[in-house]
Design a protein around this motif. Sequence first.
Motif, PDB file in Angstrom:
ATOM      1  N   MET A 130      32.359  31.692  66.832  1.00 22.21           N
ATOM      2  CA  MET A 130      31.743  32.723  66.029  1.00 22.21           C
ATOM      3  C   MET A 130      31.213  32.087  64.755  1.00 22.21           C
ATOM      4  N   THR A 131      30.021  32.474  64.342  1.00 20.40           N
ATOM      5  CA  THR A 131      29.444  31.914  63.128  1.00 20.40           C
ATOM      6  C   THR A 131      29.975  32.642  61.904  1.00 20.40           C
ATOM      7  N   GLU A 132      29.935  31.966  60.789  1.00 19.49           N
ATOM      8  CA  GLU A 132      30.402  32.523  59.522  1.00 19.49           C
ATOM      9  C   GLU A 132      29.446  33.612  59.045  1.00 19.49           C
ATOM     10  N   PRO A 133      29.958  34.800  58.634  1.00 19.19           N
ATOM     11  CA  PRO A 133      29.076  35.839  58.115  1.00 19.19           C
ATOM     12  C   PRO A 133      28.314  35.316  56.897  1.00 19.19           C
ATOM     13  N   ARG A 134      27.044  35.722  56.791  1.00 18.91           N
ATOM     14  CA  ARG A 134      26.222  35.226  55.690  1.00 18.91           C
ATOM     15  C   ARG A 134      25.524  36.375  54.985  1.00 18.91           C
ATOM     16  N   THR A 135      25.230  36.152  53.728  1.00 20.03           N
ATOM     17  CA  THR A 135      24.425  37.072  52.943  1.00 20.03           C
ATOM     18  C   THR A 135      23.169  36.328  52.530  1.00 20.03           C
ATOM     19  N   ARG A 136      22.292  36.981  51.812  1.00 18.20           N
ATOM     20  CA  ARG A 136      21.092  36.292  51.328  1.00 18.20           C
ATOM     21  C   ARG A 136      21.434  35.136  50.406  1.00 18.20           C
ATOM     22  N   GLN A 137      22.575  35.225  49.748  1.00 14.02           N
ATOM     23  CA  GLN A 137      22.980  34.178  48.816  1.00 14.02           C
ATOM     24  C   GLN A 137      23.744  33.042  49.503  1.00 14.02           C
ATOM     25  N   GLY A 138      24.069  33.170  50.776  1.00 13.30           N
ATOM     26  CA  GLY A 138      24.812  32.124  51.463  1.00 13.30           C
ATOM     27  C   GLY A 138      25.996  32.712  52.221  1.00 13.30           C
ATOM     28  N   ALA A 139      27.014  31.880  52.417  1.00 12.54           N
ATOM     29  CA  ALA A 139      28.188  32.317  53.173  1.00 12.54           C
ATOM     30  C   ALA A 139      28.889  33.456  52.442  1.00 12.54           C
ATOM     31  N   ARG A 140      29.343  34.449  53.220  1.00 17.72           N
ATOM     32  CA  ARG A 140      30.034  35.601  52.638  1.00 17.72           C
ATOM     33  C   ARG A 140      31.395  35.147  52.132  1.00 17.72           C
ATOM     34  N   LYS A 141      31.724  35.589  50.934  1.00 13.75           N
ATOM     35  CA  LYS A 141      33.026  35.299  50.357  1.00 13.75           C
ATOM     36  C   LYS A 141      34.016  36.343  50.853  1.00 13.75           C
ATOM     37  N   GLU A 142      35.197  35.929  51.194  1.00 15.81           N
ATOM     38  CA  GLU A 142      36.218  36.824  51.712  1.00 15.81           C
ATOM     39  C   GLU A 142      37.266  37.086  50.647  1.00 15.81           C
ATOM     40  N   GLY A 143      37.891  38.258  50.747  1.00 13.76           N
ATOM     41  CA  GLY A 143      38.984  38.590  49.840  1.00 13.76           C
ATOM     42  C   GLY A 143      40.200  37.758  50.188  1.00 13.76           C
ATOM     43  N   PRO A 144      41.236  37.862  49.373  1.00 17.75           N
ATOM     44  CA  PRO A 144      42.441  37.068  49.623  1.00 17.75           C
ATOM     45  C   PRO A 144      43.069  37.399  50.974  1.00 17.75           C
ATOM     46  N   GLY A 145      42.934  36.514  51.922  1.00 21.30           N
ATOM     47  CA  GLY A 145      43.562  36.677  53.219  1.00 21.30           C
ATOM     48  C   GLY A 145      42.897  37.662  54.156  1.00 21.30           C
ATOM     49  N   GLN A 146      41.701  38.152  53.821  1.00 19.77           N
ATOM     50  CA  GLN A 146      41.049  39.125  54.688  1.00 19.77           C
ATOM     51  C   GLN A 146      39.631  38.690  55.022  1.00 19.77           C
ATOM     52  N   THR A 147      39.264  38.929  56.259  1.00 20.05           N
ATOM     53  CA  THR A 147      37.881  38.712  56.639  1.00 20.05           C
ATOM     54  C   THR A 147      37.118  39.990  56.321  1.00 20.05           C
ATOM     55  N   TRP A 148      35.836  39.922  56.277  1.00 21.89           N
ATOM     56  CA  TRP A 148      35.050  41.118  55.950  1.00 21.89           C
ATOM     57  C   TRP A 148      35.192  42.181  57.025  1.00 21.89           C
ATOM     58  N   GLU A 149      35.402  41.786  58.299  1.00 21.80           N
ATOM     59  CA  GLU A 149      35.583  42.772  59.353  1.00 21.80           C
ATOM     60  C   GLU A 149      36.866  43.579  59.142  1.00 21.80           C
ATOM     61  N   VAL A 150      37.939  42.901  58.776  1.00 17.48           N
ATOM     62  CA  VAL A 150      39.217  43.569  58.537  1.00 17.48           C
ATOM     63  C   VAL A 150      39.086  44.519  57.350  1.00 17.48           C
ATOM     64  N   LEU A 151      38.449  44.061  56.294  1.00 19.15           N
ATOM     65  CA  LEU A 151      38.269  44.889  55.103  1.00 19.15           C
ATOM     66  C   LEU A 151      37.440  46.128  55.415  1.00 19.15           C
ATOM     67  N   LEU A 152      36.333  45.963  56.136  1.00 24.16           N
ATOM     68  CA  LEU A 152      35.489  47.093  56.495  1.00 24.16           C
ATOM     69  C   LEU A 152      36.235  48.084  57.397  1.00 24.16           C
ATOM     70  N   THR A 153      36.985  47.580  58.341  1.00 23.83           N
ATOM     71  CA  THR A 153      37.771  48.448  59.214  1.00 23.83           C
ATOM     72  C   THR A 153      38.790  49.239  58.403  1.00 23.83           C
ATOM     73  N   GLU A 154      39.441  48.581  57.464  1.00 23.01           N
ATOM     74  CA  GLU A 154      40.425  49.258  56.610  1.00 23.01           C
ATOM     75  C   GLU A 154      39.770  50.363  55.786  1.00 23.01           C
ATOM     76  N   ILE A 155      38.591  50.105  55.270  1.00 25.91           N
ATOM     77  CA  ILE A 155      37.886  51.095  54.451  1.00 25.91           C
ATOM     78  C   ILE A 155      37.490  52.315  55.282  1.00 25.91           C
ATOM     79  N   LEU A 156      37.019  52.101  56.490  1.00 21.42           N
ATOM     80  CA  LEU A 156      36.472  53.186  57.299  1.00 21.42           C
ATOM     81  C   LEU A 156      37.484  53.903  58.188  1.00 21.42           C
ATOM     82  N   THR A 157      38.653  53.342  58.381  1.00 21.80           N
ATOM     83  CA  THR A 157      39.648  53.952  59.254  1.00 21.80           C
ATOM     84  C   THR A 157      40.224  55.215  58.607  1.00 21.80           C
ATOM     85  N   ASN A 158      40.290  56.254  59.401  1.00 25.03           N
ATOM     86  CA  ASN A 158      40.869  57.534  58.973  1.00 25.03           C
ATOM     87  C   ASN A 158      40.164  58.155  57.769  1.00 25.03           C
ATOM     88  N   ARG A 159      38.897  57.911  57.616  1.00 22.32           N
ATOM     89  CA  ARG A 159      38.131  58.544  56.546  1.00 22.32           C
ATOM     90  C   ARG A 159      37.452  59.769  57.132  1.00 22.32           C
TER      91      ARG A 159
END
Length: 109
Positions: free
Chosen positions: A1-30
């Motif tokens: 799997m390739t590293e997620p990217r933004t226009r500015q380059g590689a996406r920075k991840e939060g402490p211990g979380q990938t962006w997919e995990v963070l997005l899933t956490e935000i949208l779950t049970n909303r």
Amino acid sequence: MTEPRTRQGARKEGPGQTWEVLLTEILTNRPRLAGAACAGSPELFDPAEPDEHPDSVGYRHLAAQKTCLYACPVLDECRAWAETEKGRGRVLAGLIPRSTRLTPREDVA
């Protein structure tokens, strides 16, 4: 799997979380609250900023509460969802956190 990217380059991840995990956490049970009066004004409902004056937070949260109580067609559904959430210093379903409620000042005549 390739590293997620933004226009500015590689996406920075939060402490211990990938962006997919963070997005899933935000949208779950909303809830899907179509027509909610708060849509478009999230800043009113947000917790206090570190350097924000307590009166500013109180008045902002009071405006958020009035938005919920007097203008929201989905308040009941929002309240049902809010019962499952931790407030974390923010206004949820018209409920102001105790820490930011305005209190009458005794020194004002």
